[in-house]
Design an enzyme around this catalytic site. Structure first.
Site, PDB file in Angstrom:
ATOM      1  N   LYS A 353       0.897  -1.049   0.241  1.00  0.00           N
ATOM      2  CA  LYS A 353      -0.018   0.029   0.034  1.00  0.00           C
ATOM      3  C   LYS A 353       0.695   1.294   0.081  1.00  0.00           C
ATOM      4  CE  LYS A 353      -4.225  -1.899  -0.412  1.00  0.00           C
ATOM      5  NZ  LYS A 353      -4.992  -1.890   0.466  1.00  0.00           N
ATOM      6  N   ARG A 387      -3.991  -9.911   3.957  1.00  0.00           N
ATOM      7  CA  ARG A 387      -4.038 -10.595   2.397  1.00  0.00           C
ATOM      8  C   ARG A 387      -3.318  -9.619   1.387  1.00  0.00           C
ATOM      9  NH1 ARG A 387      -6.033  -7.191  -1.904  1.00  0.00           N
ATOM     10  NH2 ARG A 387      -7.565  -7.928  -4.074  1.00  0.00           N
TER      11      ARG A 387
END
Length: 409
Positions: A353, A387
Site C-alpha cells: 500500500k 491479504r
C-alpha cells in the site's frame, strides 16, 4: 546468591495482556485455583469510549463506575449539565463493566440498549477463535494468522496489473500460492486502485470466470471473488468461489445482500469512503480512527444479518488505503485490535500500500521490507487474515508472529 540490586527488593513491571498469560503468572507464584479465578478479572482493564452522551447519562455512568471501583472520564462541565452532551471514557475491569451493564439494564434514557452493547463488547473482546462458514465448508480462524493470496487478472491494478496475460499464467500463479501455504486465493477482475475506472460486467466476467473455474479444479483452499457486482458474484460462486470480497460492504449493488443470503457463501465487508475513482482525491475527515470504522462496520454487519446473512459467514476489513491518509492508515493499524469488539475475523490488506511506501521511500516493486513490517503489525494487533501479494514471504512473517502469540499462551 547474588545480592539484589537497590537493596532487598527489586520490583519489575509485568506484561500480561491476555488472561492466559495472567493465569500462568499466578500459577507460577503458587496461588490456589480458587484464588486464580478470583484474581484474573482484576488483572485486566478495559477502556470503552462513548461519543456524544447526554450529560445526565454521563453522570449516571460516572456514578455507577465509581461505586464499583472503576471510573468514567467526562467533560468537566457535564456534572452541572452546563453543556448538553459529552464524550465519555469508561475505565474498569471486565467485572466492573459487567456490573455497570447489569445496573444500566433497568435505567431510563435508553440505557438498556447501552447495557446490551457493553455485554456484547465484553463477550467479543474475549473471542480469539472464529467459526467461518462458506457454504462449502466450515473453518476456524484466529488460532494462527491465515494468508489470503491476491490474484489480480486486471491490466491496471496498482501492483500487479497485466502480470498474467493468459488464463494459464494466472492459474499457475494461483496454484503456486496454494503450494506456498495460502489459506485463501482472492481473484479480482476490476482494479480498485485510487483513480481506477469501473469496468463493464461482461469484461469482468471474462477475466475472472475462466481463472476461478480452473483454480477450483486444482486447489483445495477457498477461492474468493473480489467484486462489488452481484451478477459477477453469482457467476463466480457458481464457478467455484466460496467467498465474496466486496469493498463496498454490499452498498454498490442493491442485489448483493439478497444474493449472499440465498447463496450461503461468506462475505467480506470493507470500510471505504467514496469510490476508487475519487476516494483519495478529497480525503474525508474522520472524527476518530478506528472508531469511525468500527461504527460503520457494525452498521454493515447489522444490515447483513437483517438481509439474512449468518453472522458466522462474515469477515470484516478496515479498508487500508481506501479513502484514508497516511496518518489515518497508521492510526488504523495501531488500533486494529479495537475491531475485535465486532466479534468477527479481521482481514487486513496492507500489502504494497502507498502509505507503507511513503514511509520507507521505496518504489512499488521494492516495498517488500515495509510490507513485511506492516503485515507483522497487523497480525500482532488482531488480524485473523492478511491479504498479500507475496505468499511465501508473508507465511514466514506470520509464522514468527504466531510463534510469539502461542508462546504467550
Amino acid at each position: 546468591m547474588e545480592p539484589k540490586p537497590n537493596g532487598r527488593y527489586s520490583p519489575r513491571l509485568i506484561h500480561a495482556p491476555t488472561e492466559l498469560q495472567a493465569g500462568r503468572i499466578l500459577a507460577e507464584i503458587g496461588v490456589d485455583p480458587y484464588g486464580i479465578r478470583a484474581m484474573l478479572p482484576k488483572m485486566r482493564s478495559l477502556l470503552i469510549a462513548l461519543d456524544d452522551v447526554e450529560c445526565r447519562v454521563a453522570n449516571i455512568l460516572k456514578q455507577e463506575m465509581l461505586a464499583s471501583g472503576g471510573d468514567a472520564a467526562v467533560h468537566r462541565d457535564s456534572v452541572a449539565c452546563a453543556k448538553p452532551s459529552t464524550d465519555a471514557l469508561i475505565m474498569g475491569t471486565p467485572k466492573q463493566i459487567r456490573r455497570l451493564a447489569e445496573k444500566l439494564a433497568a435505567q431510563p434514557f435508553g440505557l438498556s440498549g447501552l447495557s446490551r452493547r457493553l455485554i456484547e463488547i465484553l463477550e467479543n473482546s474475549e473471542c480469539t477463535d472464529y467459526l467461518l462458514r462458506t457454504g462449502s465448508r466450515e473453518m476456524t480462524l484466529g488460532k494462527t494468522t491465515a494468508v489470503m493470496g491476491i490474484l489480480n487478472v486486471t491490466p491496471d491494478s496498482f501492483s500487479d496489473g497485466g502480470k498474467f496475460p493468459t488464463v494459464d499464467a494466472a492459474v499457475l500463479c494461483g496454484c503456486r500460492m496454494a503450494e506456498a501455504g495460502a489459506d485463501f486465493i482472492d481473484v479480482g477482475g476490476e482494479s480498485s486502485r485510487p483513480g481506477a475506472d469501473p469496468v463493464p460486467i461482461d469484461v469482468e466476467l471474462a477475466r475472472v470466470l475462466p481463472v476461478i473455474e480452473a483454480l477450483h479444479a486444482c486447489v483445495e483452499v477457498p477461492i474468493s471473488i473480489d467484486t462489488t457486482k452481484a451478477e459477477v458474484a453469482r457467476r463466480a460462486l457458481a464457478a467455484g468461489a466460496e467467498i465474496v470480497n466486496d469493498i463496498s460492504a454490499m452498498t454498490c449493488d442493491p442485489a448483493m445482500p439478497a444474493l449472499m443470503a440465498e447463496s450461503g457463501a461468506a462475505v467480506v465487508l470493507m470500510h471505504m469512503r467514496g469510490l476508487p475513482k475519487t476516494m483519495q482525491s478529497t480525503l474525508p475527515e474522520y472524527r476518530s480512527l478506528p472508531g469511525d470504522v468500527v461504527l460503520y462496520l457494525r452498521e454493515r454487519l447489522e444490515a447483513a444479518q437483517t438481509a439474512g446473512i449468518g453472522f458466522d459467514r462474515i469477515i470484516v476489513d478496515p479498508g487500508f488505503g481506501f479513502g484514508k491518509s497516511r496518518g489515518d492508515n497508521l492510526a488504523l493499524l495501531d488500533g486494529l485490535a479495537e475491531l475485535r469488539m465486532l466479534g468477527r475475523p479481521i482481514l487486513a490488506g496492507v500489502s504494497r500500500k502507498s502509505f507503507v511506501r511513503q514511509i520507507t521511500g521505496d518504489a512499488l516493486t521494492a516495498s517488500s521490507e515495509g510490507t513485511a513490517a506492516a503485515i507483522a503489525a497487523a497480525a500482532m494487533n488482531g488480524a485473523a487474515i492478511v491479504r498479500v501479494h507475496d505468499v511465501p514471504a508473508a507465511r514466514k512473517v506470520v509464522a514468527i508472529i504466531d510463534a510469539l502469540t502461542r508462546a504467550r499462551t
